[in-house]
Design a protein around this motif. Sequence first.
Motif, PDB file in Angstrom:
ATOM      1  N   UNK A  41       0.842  -1.190   0.000  1.00 36.90           N
ATOM      2  CA  UNK A  41       0.000   0.000   0.000  1.00 36.90           C
ATOM      3  C   UNK A  41       0.883   1.248   0.000  1.00 36.90           C
ATOM      4  N   UNK A  42       0.542   2.204  -0.852  1.00 33.02           N
ATOM      5  CA  UNK A  42       1.332   3.428  -0.996  1.00 33.02           C
ATOM      6  C   UNK A  42       0.449   4.632  -0.690  1.00 33.02           C
ATOM      7  N   UNK A  43       0.926   5.503   0.190  1.00 32.90           N
ATOM      8  CA  UNK A  43       0.226   6.752   0.506  1.00 32.90           C
ATOM      9  C   UNK A  43       1.008   7.899  -0.112  1.00 32.90           C
ATOM     10  N   UNK A  44       0.342   8.677  -0.969  1.00 31.42           N
ATOM     11  CA  UNK A  44       0.958   9.827  -1.625  1.00 31.42           C
ATOM     12  C   UNK A  44       0.176  11.072  -1.249  1.00 31.42           C
ATOM     13  N   UNK A  45       0.758  11.863  -0.372  1.00 36.34           N
ATOM     14  CA  UNK A  45       0.111  13.078   0.104  1.00 36.34           C
ATOM     15  C   UNK A  45       1.169  14.116   0.410  1.00 36.34           C
ATOM     16  N   UNK A  46       1.014  14.904   1.484  1.00 37.72           N
ATOM     17  CA  UNK A  46       2.084  15.825   1.883  1.00 37.72           C
ATOM     18  C   UNK A  46       3.376  15.068   2.185  1.00 37.72           C
ATOM     19  N   UNK A  47       3.218  13.852   2.700  1.00 40.69           N
ATOM     20  CA  UNK A  47       4.339  12.943   2.885  1.00 40.69           C
ATOM     21  C   UNK A  47       4.114  11.703   2.048  1.00 40.69           C
ATOM     22  N   UNK A  48       5.159  10.909   1.908  1.00 41.66           N
ATOM     23  CA  UNK A  48       5.069   9.665   1.153  1.00 41.66           C
ATOM     24  C   UNK A  48       5.321   8.518   2.115  1.00 41.66           C
ATOM     25  N   UNK A  49       4.407   7.572   2.160  1.00 44.00           N
ATOM     26  CA  UNK A  49       4.559   6.427   3.046  1.00 44.00           C
ATOM     27  C   UNK A  49       4.067   5.178   2.363  1.00 44.00           C
ATOM     28  N   UNK A  50       4.383   4.037   2.946  1.00 44.69           N
ATOM     29  CA  UNK A  50       3.941   2.773   2.370  1.00 44.69           C
ATOM     30  C   UNK A  50       3.869   1.731   3.474  1.00 44.69           C
ATOM     31  N   UNK A  51       3.169   0.650   3.167  1.00 43.99           N
ATOM     32  CA  UNK A  51       3.047  -0.472   4.097  1.00 43.99           C
ATOM     33  C   UNK A  51       3.082  -1.761   3.295  1.00 43.99           C
ATOM     34  N   UNK A  52       3.858  -2.699   3.791  1.00 48.11           N
ATOM     35  CA  UNK A  52       3.933  -4.021   3.174  1.00 48.11           C
ATOM     36  C   UNK A  52       3.089  -4.981   3.999  1.00 48.11           C
TER      37      UNK A  52
ATOM     38  N   UNK B  47       7.576  25.625  -0.064  1.00 54.54           N
ATOM     39  CA  UNK B  47       8.769  26.424   0.189  1.00 54.54           C
ATOM     40  C   UNK B  47       9.284  26.252   1.615  1.00 54.54           C
ATOM     41  N   UNK B  48      10.571  25.925   1.750  1.00 57.71           N
ATOM     42  CA  UNK B  48      11.186  25.783   3.061  1.00 57.71           C
ATOM     43  C   UNK B  48      10.717  24.584   3.849  1.00 57.71           C
ATOM     44  N   UNK B  49      10.122  23.591   3.187  1.00 53.49           N
ATOM     45  CA  UNK B  49       9.574  22.432   3.882  1.00 53.49           C
ATOM     46  C   UNK B  49       9.862  21.161   3.089  1.00 53.49           C
ATOM     47  N   UNK B  50      10.028  20.024   3.784  1.00 52.36           N
ATOM     48  CA  UNK B  50      10.161  18.747   3.071  1.00 52.36           C
ATOM     49  C   UNK B  50       8.817  18.155   2.658  1.00 52.36           C
ATOM     50  N   UNK B  51       7.709  18.840   2.994  1.00 46.63           N
ATOM     51  CA  UNK B  51       6.375  18.343   2.644  1.00 46.63           C
ATOM     52  C   UNK B  51       6.040  18.688   1.207  1.00 46.63           C
ATOM     53  N   UNK B  52       5.350  17.787   0.541  1.00 47.44           N
ATOM     54  CA  UNK B  52       4.914  18.035  -0.829  1.00 47.44           C
ATOM     55  C   UNK B  52       3.780  19.046  -0.861  1.00 47.44           C
ATOM     56  N   UNK B  53       3.779  19.868  -1.895  1.00 48.27           N
ATOM     57  CA  UNK B  53       2.703  20.823  -2.122  1.00 48.27           C
ATOM     58  C   UNK B  53       1.587  20.080  -2.856  1.00 48.27           C
ATOM     59  N   UNK B  54       0.640  19.549  -2.112  1.00 46.32           N
ATOM     60  CA  UNK B  54      -0.392  18.691  -2.693  1.00 46.32           C
ATOM     61  C   UNK B  54      -1.228  19.450  -3.724  1.00 46.32           C
ATOM     62  N   UNK B  55      -1.556  20.707  -3.448  1.00 47.90           N
ATOM     63  CA  UNK B  55      -2.344  21.483  -4.410  1.00 47.90           C
ATOM     64  C   UNK B  55      -1.591  21.642  -5.723  1.00 47.90           C
TER      65      UNK B  55
ATOM     66  N   UNK C 288      -0.350  -7.220  -5.462  1.00 48.40           N
ATOM     67  CA  UNK C 288      -0.779  -5.964  -6.079  1.00 48.40           C
ATOM     68  C   UNK C 288      -0.188  -4.801  -5.303  1.00 48.40           C
ATOM     69  N   UNK C 289      -0.161  -3.650  -5.951  1.00 42.65           N
ATOM     70  CA  UNK C 289       0.172  -2.384  -5.307  1.00 42.65           C
ATOM     71  C   UNK C 289      -1.093  -1.544  -5.289  1.00 42.65           C
ATOM     72  N   UNK C 290      -1.421  -0.982  -4.113  1.00 41.37           N
ATOM     73  CA  UNK C 290      -2.604  -0.124  -3.969  1.00 41.37           C
ATOM     74  C   UNK C 290      -2.138   1.307  -3.747  1.00 41.37           C
ATOM     75  N   UNK C 291      -2.531   2.213  -4.638  1.00 40.70           N
ATOM     76  CA  UNK C 291      -2.172   3.626  -4.520  1.00 40.70           C
ATOM     77  C   UNK C 291      -3.268   4.370  -3.768  1.00 40.70           C
ATOM     78  N   UNK C 292      -2.881   5.106  -2.725  1.00 44.97           N
ATOM     79  CA  UNK C 292      -3.823   5.904  -1.963  1.00 44.97           C
ATOM     80  C   UNK C 292      -3.262   7.270  -1.665  1.00 44.97           C
ATOM     81  N   UNK C 293      -3.997   8.040  -0.894  1.00 51.55           N
ATOM     82  CA  UNK C 293      -3.559   9.384  -0.551  1.00 51.55           C
ATOM     83  C   UNK C 293      -4.143  10.424  -1.481  1.00 51.55           C
TER      84      UNK C 293
END
Length: 397
Positions: free
Chosen positions: A217-228, A272-280, A319-324
């Motif tokens: 499972x993959x989470x794509x948002x302000x941060x990127x995470x996953x779970x096996x 800007x100035x952050x490691x977080x993704x700009x989701x917008x 399978x890979x599940x994309x979320x976020x």
Amino acid sequence: MTLEEGRQLPRLALLRELTDQHVLARLLDGGALTRAELATRTGISKPTISESVRRLVEGGLLEESGQQTGKRGPSGTFYRVRRDAATALAVSVGPDGVQVESYDVTGRPTGRLRHAVAVPTDAEHLGPLLGHTVRAAVAAATGPVRTVSVSVAGPVDQATGRLVALPDSPFVLGELAPRELLAPLLDVAPRIDNDVNWAALAEHAEGAARDLDEFFFVYLGPGIGAASVSGGAVRHGAGGLAGELAHVLTVGPDGRGVRLVAALAAQGLLLPGSPALDVERVLAVLASRSAPDREAGDQLARAVAGALASVTALLNPRAVVLGGPWGGADGFSSRVRAALAGLAAVPTELRTSTLGADAALSGARIDAVRRMQAALGGVPGTRHLPERENGPSGVPA
């Protein structure tokens, strides 16, 4: 008492316990039932069922819920599990604040508390807020709190219950230690895990991975995470860091190998100035039809696919599940699928999450309710949780 009689006592106690488990499991499955109906559904004699019902009523777990009508002969009494026999708490804690949802023994929602905080935040602010919110939820609970499951926006060391600090983490929660913080407020030990792990378990129980025991499972948002997930359980790794997809190597815009988060930074997709993704910004790029944005979106898909190619080669998930927020963006999974087909050594099915933003809290809810029901004597795995009502919160307005 003879020696043989002494040997029989533990066996009788075990048989009574097993009978009680079957009665509770059937009532959690079927609502209110008579003793005759319980005997039919369990295959246990009616006198034995009657004794079990008597014990469970006296123990405060069952209650009468009306008389059977419309049948010839003596009417039967319906029994049901007392909803106030126990409470389960599902807790979410992260940079947006704290949320606690309460559930009765049937899995129905009984309350919700939510407190937002300004972003960014840290453990110094979140810790007291977490304690205050959980304390209030315990005080308002309709029955004794038997289980607590906590979702935290960050990797959790399962041995200590503390958050693990990582470089380039978009959520700097500091030295948050939920297990230590909640211990004085609860009579039970809370189960604490990363929000992406909870989301993966929710997808397995109620979402896109219902038919899969092996998936990524993959989470794509302000941060990127996953779970096996393997065998229906999450792999945590030695220190709780399994699934940190942001640090997996992929191909950057210039063709060189870089960590996934660095590849996205090179595309100018971080705040800007952050490691977080700009989701917008990411969503705008993926939705745009301009040539530059189309190329940027394709490069984004290639970067994610490059990281997934390594994961699928190592783990070989079904399978890979994309979320976020942007993992489920319209058309993105198709672009990742096309890129992955040219990169992956092992062909892997790609799916899109069906649970949305509430997946992590749903995972904590599922775990807390199941453990609560098992603690009452029900048989785990034999029941379906009720559907959530009145929108994504599951709590009536």
